[in-house]
Design a protein around this motif. Structure first.
Motif, PDB file in Angstrom:
ATOM      1  N   HIS A 289      57.743  76.988  29.121  1.00  0.00           N
ATOM      2  CA  HIS A 289      57.669  76.227  27.871  1.00  0.00           C
ATOM      3  C   HIS A 289      57.160  74.816  28.151  1.00  0.00           C
ATOM      4  O   HIS A 289      57.169  74.340  29.286  1.00  0.00           O
ATOM      5  N   HIS A 290      56.710  74.172  27.093  1.00  0.00           N
ATOM      6  CA  HIS A 290      56.361  72.759  27.160  1.00  0.00           C
ATOM      7  C   HIS A 290      57.579  71.950  26.726  1.00  0.00           C
ATOM      8  O   HIS A 290      58.291  72.330  25.789  1.00  0.00           O
ATOM      9  N   TYR A 331      55.061  75.463  14.579  1.00  0.00           N
ATOM     10  CA  TYR A 331      55.248  76.743  13.907  1.00  0.00           C
ATOM     11  C   TYR A 331      55.681  77.787  14.931  1.00  0.00           C
ATOM     12  O   TYR A 331      55.145  77.867  16.028  1.00  0.00           O
ATOM     13  N   GLY A 332      56.655  78.590  14.558  1.00  0.00           N
ATOM     14  CA  GLY A 332      57.180  79.586  15.473  1.00  0.00           C
ATOM     15  C   GLY A 332      58.409  79.083  16.197  1.00  0.00           C
ATOM     16  O   GLY A 332      58.845  77.937  16.011  1.00  0.00           O
ATOM     17  N   SER A 334      61.137  77.446  18.525  1.00  0.00           N
ATOM     18  CA  SER A 334      61.208  76.268  19.383  1.00  0.00           C
ATOM     19  C   SER A 334      62.665  75.868  19.520  1.00  0.00           C
ATOM     20  O   SER A 334      63.528  76.326  18.756  1.00  0.00           O
ATOM     21  N   VAL A 349      58.803  73.931  23.424  1.00  0.00           N
ATOM     22  CA  VAL A 349      57.948  74.884  22.728  1.00  0.00           C
ATOM     23  C   VAL A 349      57.433  75.907  23.740  1.00  0.00           C
ATOM     24  O   VAL A 349      56.904  75.533  24.791  1.00  0.00           O
ATOM     25  N   PRO A 350      57.597  77.219  23.467  1.00  0.00           N
ATOM     26  CA  PRO A 350      57.118  78.239  24.416  1.00  0.00           C
ATOM     27  C   PRO A 350      55.619  78.097  24.692  1.00  0.00           C
ATOM     28  O   PRO A 350      54.838  77.794  23.786  1.00  0.00           O
ATOM     29  N   ARG A 351      55.268  78.324  25.944  1.00  0.00           N
ATOM     30  CA  ARG A 351      53.837  78.349  26.288  1.00  0.00           C
ATOM     31  C   ARG A 351      53.211  79.613  25.721  1.00  0.00           C
ATOM     32  O   ARG A 351      53.812  80.682  25.735  1.00  0.00           O
ATOM     33  N   LYS A 352      52.001  79.499  25.253  1.00  0.00           N
ATOM     34  CA  LYS A 352      51.281  80.666  24.755  1.00  0.00           C
ATOM     35  C   LYS A 352      50.828  81.527  25.923  1.00  0.00           C
ATOM     36  O   LYS A 352      50.409  81.006  26.960  1.00  0.00           O
ATOM     37  N   PRO A 353      50.898  82.850  25.784  1.00  0.00           N
ATOM     38  CA  PRO A 353      50.500  83.752  26.868  1.00  0.00           C
ATOM     39  C   PRO A 353      49.035  83.531  27.265  1.00  0.00           C
ATOM     40  O   PRO A 353      48.214  83.200  26.430  1.00  0.00           O
TER      41      PRO A 353
END
Length: 353
Positions: A289-290, A331-332, A334, A349-353
């Protein structure tokens, strides 16, 4: 019909129904406001199409072009709804605009209320009350209604912080739902009866007790509806009243002690709610995540899908915060790290795959 025509068509259709309503009969001083329908790309305001404004999110009342208007997200589910029911739902949002115009300050502070975790005794007593209120919604009775008020007064004394939050939802959202029911009654009496039957059924279900916010729309609307049916005075000037709806209806109710027995289903509900909240937080923090640290200011969030445990808040859909003069949106899922006073310290915030 093209998508652009669909949004405009629904706006015209709903506007025609709203013109049929007697707003002064819904609530003293209430007047219709402007409203917007929108989808992911466009919005229709006053019958005119425009690009979707960035601040349009959810179904609510918000500031737009110098005034507070009602907005509604027109997706496939909304399009499939009964048009009278959809029109009444937009009146619900118009009532929120009216509450804003009246400077009604009785809405709960949702962000701070996240610190209230489910309590089995409070929920067990509330469940007992809800059974009584559901019966009253089906068949109003003065003595039973006053007894219901005394039961609530006892729970208020036992769980004052949770009760204060619940009473705020009943006042802000419950009254808007009551007005929605009244509007629907004018448009379609059969549909209005169906909605009240559904609310009566929801009040009886244990799984509706938590999260608390969902349950108290129905509780507030049902209290107002039963009071109206029994000619118990409760309509008031939104601008000048500081008491919550419950206190307006029952004035100073004398607490009536109501013994309750432990309820295995409610105990399980509390355990599941705690486990789910922690799992949602862990799911973000235990994966890549960030992390952004700093002193941020809350700008908005979705109270329906947000939970807190310890110093972490899990937001499922949307979180808005300000940094300097900028408002930023996430969005989404967190996770927000907070201090003891719910001040924001970090955002994960989750890192995008």
């Amino acid at each position: 019909m093209k998508r652009t025509e669909t949004v405009q068509h629904f706006h015209h259709t709903i506007q025609a129904r709203i013109h049929r309503l007697d707003f002064s009969a819904l609530w003293p001083g209430f007047r219709p406001t402007r409203f917007a329908l929108y989808d992911d790309k466009r919005a229709c305001v006053d019958g005119q199409l425009m690009g979707k404004p960035a601040h349009f999110y959810g179904n609510t009342a918000l500031a737009h072009e110098g005034e507070t208007i009602a907005i509604w997200y027109l997706d496939k589910r909304s399009e499939a709804r009964d048009i009278d029911a959809l029109s009444a739902s937009i009146v619900h949002e118009m009532f929120h605009a009216y509450q804003t115009a009246c400077n009604d300050t009785r809405a709960p502070h949702e962000w701070k209320a996240l610190a209230l975790e489910p309590n089995a005794d409070n929920l067990t007593r509330k469940h007992q009350e809800n059974q009584a209120l559901a019966a009253l919604l089906d068949a109003p009775d003065v003595e039973a209604f006053m007894r219901f008020g005394r039961m609530r007064a006892h729970r208020q004394a036992l769980h004052p912080q949770a009760f204060a939050y619940e009473a705020g939802i009943e006042t802000h959202e419950g009254l808007a739902q009551y007005v929605e029911w009244r509007a629907l009654e004018m448009l379609s009496a059969s549909e209005a009866r169906a909605q009240r039957r559904e609310a009566s059924s929801r009040l009886r279900h244990i799984d509706r007790l938590w999260p608390a916010r969902h349950n108290h729309y129905d509780i507030g609307a049902a209290m107002a509806w039963v009071a109206d049916a029994l000619d118990v005075p409760f309509k008031h000037d939104l601008a000048g009243e500081t008491r919550p709806l419950y206190a307006v209806i029952f004035d100073v109710a004398e607490p009536q002690e109501c013994p309750v027995k432990p309820n295995a289903s409610i105990n399980a509900l509390v355990q599941d709610a705690n486990a789910d909240a922690q799992a949602r937080i862990d799911d973000v923090l235990n994966k890549p995540h960030h992390c952004q640290q700093g002193a941020f200011q809350l700008a908005g969030f979705d109270p329906f899908n947000t939970v807190k445990r310890g110093h972490y808040v899990h937001v499922n859909h949307i979180f808005a915060y300000t940094e300097g003069d900028d408002t930023r949106y996430i969005y989404g899922p967190s996770v927000i790290e907070v201090g003891d006073t719910m001040d924001i310290r970090a955002i994960y915030v989750p890192r995008k795959p």
